[in-house]
Design a protein around this motif. Structure first.
Motif, PDB file in Angstrom:
ATOM      1  N   VAL A  93     -19.834  24.349 -42.022  1.00  0.00           N
ATOM      2  CA  VAL A  93     -20.506  24.334 -40.734  1.00  0.00           C
ATOM      3  C   VAL A  93     -19.847  25.389 -39.854  1.00  0.00           C
ATOM      4  CG1 VAL A  93     -21.063  22.975 -38.688  1.00  0.00           C
ATOM      5  CG2 VAL A  93     -21.061  21.891 -40.952  1.00  0.00           C
ATOM      6  N   SER A  94     -20.624  26.339 -39.382  1.00  0.00           N
ATOM      7  CA  SER A  94     -20.098  27.404 -38.532  1.00  0.00           C
ATOM      8  C   SER A  94     -19.564  26.826 -37.230  1.00  0.00           C
ATOM      9  CB  SER A  94     -21.210  28.411 -38.213  1.00  0.00           C
ATOM     10  OG  SER A  94     -20.786  29.295 -37.198  1.00  0.00           O
ATOM     11  N   HIS A  95     -18.460  27.398 -36.756  1.00  0.00           N
ATOM     12  CA  HIS A  95     -17.886  26.982 -35.477  1.00  0.00           C
ATOM     13  C   HIS A  95     -18.574  27.675 -34.301  1.00  0.00           C
ATOM     14  CE1 HIS A  95     -15.019  25.107 -38.036  1.00  0.00           C
ATOM     15  NE2 HIS A  95     -14.332  24.643 -37.015  1.00  0.00           N
ATOM     16  N   ALA A  96     -19.616  28.414 -34.566  1.00  0.00           N
ATOM     17  CA  ALA A  96     -20.327  29.128 -33.499  1.00  0.00           C
ATOM     18  C   ALA A  96     -21.774  28.653 -33.354  1.00  0.00           C
ATOM     19  CB  ALA A  96     -20.306  30.629 -33.784  1.00  0.00           C
ATOM     20  N   VAL A  97     -22.117  27.536 -33.964  1.00  0.00           N
ATOM     21  CA  VAL A  97     -23.502  27.067 -33.943  1.00  0.00           C
ATOM     22  C   VAL A  97     -23.815  26.336 -32.635  1.00  0.00           C
ATOM     23  CG1 VAL A  97     -23.031  24.866 -35.094  1.00  0.00           C
ATOM     24  CG2 VAL A  97     -25.260  25.907 -35.326  1.00  0.00           C
ATOM     25  N   ASP A  98     -25.032  26.504 -32.142  1.00  0.00           N
ATOM     26  CA  ASP A  98     -25.531  25.760 -30.985  1.00  0.00           C
ATOM     27  C   ASP A  98     -26.347  24.595 -31.540  1.00  0.00           C
ATOM     28  OD1 ASP A  98     -26.753  24.704 -28.777  1.00  0.00           O
ATOM     29  OD2 ASP A  98     -27.650  26.583 -28.103  1.00  0.00           O
ATOM     30  N   PHE A  99     -25.740  23.429 -31.595  1.00  0.00           N
ATOM     31  CA  PHE A  99     -26.380  22.281 -32.241  1.00  0.00           C
ATOM     32  C   PHE A  99     -27.656  21.838 -31.538  1.00  0.00           C
ATOM     33  CE2 PHE A  99     -22.093  21.932 -33.962  1.00  0.00           C
ATOM     34  CZ  PHE A  99     -22.398  21.790 -35.303  1.00  0.00           C
ATOM     35  N   SER A 100     -27.760  22.075 -30.248  1.00  0.00           N
ATOM     36  CA  SER A 100     -28.959  21.637 -29.526  1.00  0.00           C
ATOM     37  C   SER A 100     -30.205  22.374 -30.007  1.00  0.00           C
ATOM     38  CB  SER A 100     -28.776  21.821 -28.023  1.00  0.00           C
ATOM     39  OG  SER A 100     -28.659  23.190 -27.702  1.00  0.00           O
ATOM     40  N   THR A 101     -30.026  23.568 -30.563  1.00  0.00           N
ATOM     41  CA  THR A 101     -31.176  24.321 -31.078  1.00  0.00           C
ATOM     42  C   THR A 101     -31.374  24.115 -32.573  1.00  0.00           C
ATOM     43  OG1 THR A 101     -29.869  26.307 -31.496  1.00  0.00           O
ATOM     44  CG2 THR A 101     -30.903  26.112 -29.318  1.00  0.00           C
ATOM     45  N   VAL A 102     -30.361  23.600 -33.253  1.00  0.00           N
ATOM     46  CA  VAL A 102     -30.433  23.432 -34.707  1.00  0.00           C
ATOM     47  C   VAL A 102     -30.859  22.009 -35.081  1.00  0.00           C
ATOM     48  CG1 VAL A 102     -29.105  23.494 -36.845  1.00  0.00           C
ATOM     49  CG2 VAL A 102     -28.708  25.214 -35.087  1.00  0.00           C
ATOM     50  N   ASP A 103     -30.140  21.027 -34.551  1.00  0.00           N
ATOM     51  CA  ASP A 103     -30.425  19.640 -34.907  1.00  0.00           C
ATOM     52  C   ASP A 103     -30.039  18.722 -33.746  1.00  0.00           C
ATOM     53  OD1 ASP A 103     -30.784  17.137 -35.992  1.00  0.00           O
ATOM     54  OD2 ASP A 103     -29.645  17.542 -37.817  1.00  0.00           O
ATOM     55  N   PRO A 104     -30.974  18.392 -32.868  1.00  0.00           N
ATOM     56  CA  PRO A 104     -30.677  17.537 -31.720  1.00  0.00           C
ATOM     57  C   PRO A 104     -30.152  16.149 -32.099  1.00  0.00           C
ATOM     58  CG  PRO A 104     -32.843  18.554 -31.483  1.00  0.00           C
ATOM     59  CD  PRO A 104     -32.353  18.868 -32.856  1.00  0.00           C
ATOM     60  N   THR A 105     -30.464  15.666 -33.302  1.00  0.00           N
ATOM     61  CA  THR A 105     -29.950  14.355 -33.706  1.00  0.00           C
ATOM     62  C   THR A 105     -28.438  14.397 -33.898  1.00  0.00           C
ATOM     63  OG1 THR A 105     -30.313  14.724 -36.073  1.00  0.00           O
ATOM     64  CG2 THR A 105     -32.128  13.730 -34.819  1.00  0.00           C
ATOM     65  N   VAL A 106     -27.921  15.536 -34.334  1.00  0.00           N
ATOM     66  CA  VAL A 106     -26.464  15.690 -34.446  1.00  0.00           C
ATOM     67  C   VAL A 106     -25.837  15.566 -33.060  1.00  0.00           C
ATOM     68  CG1 VAL A 106     -24.602  17.326 -34.963  1.00  0.00           C
ATOM     69  CG2 VAL A 106     -26.478  17.033 -36.575  1.00  0.00           C
ATOM     70  N   VAL A 107     -26.438  16.211 -32.074  1.00  0.00           N
ATOM     71  CA  VAL A 107     -25.919  16.160 -30.702  1.00  0.00           C
ATOM     72  C   VAL A 107     -25.954  14.724 -30.185  1.00  0.00           C
ATOM     73  CG1 VAL A 107     -26.260  16.932 -28.326  1.00  0.00           C
ATOM     74  CG2 VAL A 107     -26.571  18.542 -30.224  1.00  0.00           C
ATOM     75  N   SER A 108     -27.048  14.045 -30.389  1.00  0.00           N
ATOM     76  CA  SER A 108     -27.186  12.674 -29.911  1.00  0.00           C
ATOM     77  C   SER A 108     -26.132  11.759 -30.527  1.00  0.00           C
ATOM     78  CB  SER A 108     -28.594  12.169 -30.247  1.00  0.00           C
ATOM     79  OG  SER A 108     -28.717  10.820 -29.913  1.00  0.00           O
ATOM     80  N   ARG A 109     -25.935  11.853 -31.821  1.00  0.00           N
ATOM     81  CA  ARG A 109     -24.932  11.033 -32.505  1.00  0.00           C
ATOM     82  C   ARG A 109     -23.524  11.396 -32.047  1.00  0.00           C
ATOM     83  NH1 ARG A 109     -26.718  12.744 -38.000  1.00  0.00           N
ATOM     84  NH2 ARG A 109     -24.839  11.772 -38.787  1.00  0.00           N
ATOM     85  N   ALA A 110     -23.272  12.694 -31.886  1.00  0.00           N
ATOM     86  CA  ALA A 110     -21.944  13.143 -31.458  1.00  0.00           C
ATOM     87  C   ALA A 110     -21.640  12.686 -30.030  1.00  0.00           C
ATOM     88  CB  ALA A 110     -21.828  14.647 -31.570  1.00  0.00           C
ATOM     89  N   LEU A 111     -22.622  12.756 -29.146  1.00  0.00           N
ATOM     90  CA  LEU A 111     -22.409  12.301 -27.766  1.00  0.00           C
ATOM     91  C   LEU A 111     -22.094  10.810 -27.721  1.00  0.00           C
ATOM     92  CD1 LEU A 111     -25.142  14.281 -25.800  1.00  0.00           C
ATOM     93  CD2 LEU A 111     -22.655  14.572 -25.663  1.00  0.00           C
ATOM     94  N   SER A 112     -22.790  10.036 -28.540  1.00  0.00           N
ATOM     95  CA  SER A 112     -22.525   8.605 -28.596  1.00  0.00           C
ATOM     96  C   SER A 112     -21.111   8.340 -29.119  1.00  0.00           C
ATOM     97  CB  SER A 112     -23.556   7.918 -29.495  1.00  0.00           C
ATOM     98  OG  SER A 112     -23.293   6.544 -29.579  1.00  0.00           O
ATOM     99  N   LEU A 113     -20.741   9.001 -30.209  1.00  0.00           N
ATOM    100  CA  LEU A 113     -19.384   8.830 -30.757  1.00  0.00           C
ATOM    101  C   LEU A 113     -18.314   9.267 -29.763  1.00  0.00           C
ATOM    102  CD1 LEU A 113     -19.844  10.024 -34.433  1.00  0.00           C
ATOM    103  CD2 LEU A 113     -19.134   7.748 -33.688  1.00  0.00           C
ATOM    104  N   THR A 114     -18.551  10.387 -29.087  1.00  0.00           N
ATOM    105  CA  THR A 114     -17.582  10.884 -28.102  1.00  0.00           C
ATOM    106  C   THR A 114     -17.427   9.882 -26.964  1.00  0.00           C
ATOM    107  OG1 THR A 114     -18.106  13.167 -28.653  1.00  0.00           O
ATOM    108  CG2 THR A 114     -17.005  12.797 -26.564  1.00  0.00           C
ATOM    109  N   TYR A 115     -18.539   9.357 -26.479  1.00  0.00           N
ATOM    110  CA  TYR A 115     -18.494   8.374 -25.393  1.00  0.00           C
ATOM    111  C   TYR A 115     -17.633   7.178 -25.799  1.00  0.00           C
ATOM    112  CZ  TYR A 115     -19.846   4.578 -22.323  1.00  0.00           C
ATOM    113  OH  TYR A 115     -19.806   3.523 -21.457  1.00  0.00           O
ATOM    114  N   TRP A 116     -17.932   6.591 -26.960  1.00  0.00           N
ATOM    115  CA  TRP A 116     -17.191   5.412 -27.391  1.00  0.00           C
ATOM    116  C   TRP A 116     -15.734   5.736 -27.702  1.00  0.00           C
ATOM    117  CZ3 TRP A 116     -18.727   0.981 -25.967  1.00  0.00           C
ATOM    118  CH2 TRP A 116     -20.091   0.740 -25.791  1.00  0.00           C
ATOM    119  N   ASN A 117     -15.497   6.908 -28.266  1.00  0.00           N
ATOM    120  CA  ASN A 117     -14.112   7.311 -28.542  1.00  0.00           C
ATOM    121  C   ASN A 117     -13.325   7.445 -27.236  1.00  0.00           C
ATOM    122  OD1 ASN A 117     -12.918   8.753 -31.360  1.00  0.00           O
ATOM    123  ND2 ASN A 117     -11.690   8.932 -29.523  1.00  0.00           N
ATOM    124  N   ASN A 118     -13.947   8.103 -26.240  1.00  0.00           N
ATOM    125  CA  ASN A 118     -13.263   8.275 -24.951  1.00  0.00           C
ATOM    126  C   ASN A 118     -13.011   6.932 -24.273  1.00  0.00           C
ATOM    127  OD1 ASN A 118     -13.033  11.054 -25.156  1.00  0.00           O
ATOM    128  ND2 ASN A 118     -14.964  11.437 -24.120  1.00  0.00           N
TER     129      ASN A 118
END
Length: 154
Positions: free
Chosen positions: A109-134
């Motif tokens: 997985v490239s470290h320069a990818v804009d996930f919002s344009t590639v796969d919004p479901t990845v962003v949604s899952r990551a935001l949820s995980l980040t919220y709960w982790n924080n």
């Protein structure tokens, strides 16, 4: 020339000899000066979630990973006093872990990818995980990253 403050952000994990580098930075501080570091956290809860697909393994670029206790020990060995530490998670790095986990170990997985344009479901899952982790884990020292403030003795 000496400095009151040096910030070393997301670099120590890339160094072959982080202790020597930290000692050199200590020598650039005035007495009482502060060294602030940020680095991935080897005790992160996300390691338990993602295992070998955790984004911060990042081989071969990340040569060293630290737990808070290991970073504290290195500070002591470098002649610095730890003043404070804090843990946190960032949604972008969580996106990288989610995407890598979805694709498996054989993928990159490239470290320069804009996930919002590639796969919004990845962003949604990551935001949820980040919220709960924080909310649940950062205060326990299990955030994905840590900041540490170290002081050169007077």
């Amino acid at each position: 020339e000496t400095f009151d403050l040096i910030y070393r952000g997301q670099t120590i994990e890339h160094r072959a000899d982080p202790l020597t580098g930290t000692r050199r930075l200590r020598d650039l501080l005035r007495p009482g000066g502060l060294l602030v570091m940020s680095t991935p956290n080897l005790r992160a809860m996300q390691i338990e979630l993602f295992g070998p697909t955790w984004a911060h393994w990042h081989v071969p670029y990340h040569r060293n990973l630290f737990s808070e206790s290991a970073l504290r020990k290195m500070a002591e060995m470098a002649g610095l006093e730890v003043m404070a530490s804090r843990h946190y998670c960032h949604p972008y790095w969580t996106c990288l872990s989610v995407a890598q986990n979805d694709l498996g170990l054989g993928a990159v997985v490239s470290h320069a990818v804009d996930f919002s344009t590639v796969d919004p479901t990845v962003v949604s899952r990551a935001l949820s995980l980040t919220y709960w982790n924080n909310l649940l884990y950062n205060w326990r020292g299990k955030g994905d990253f840590m900041f540490m403030v170290m002081k050169k003795p007077m």
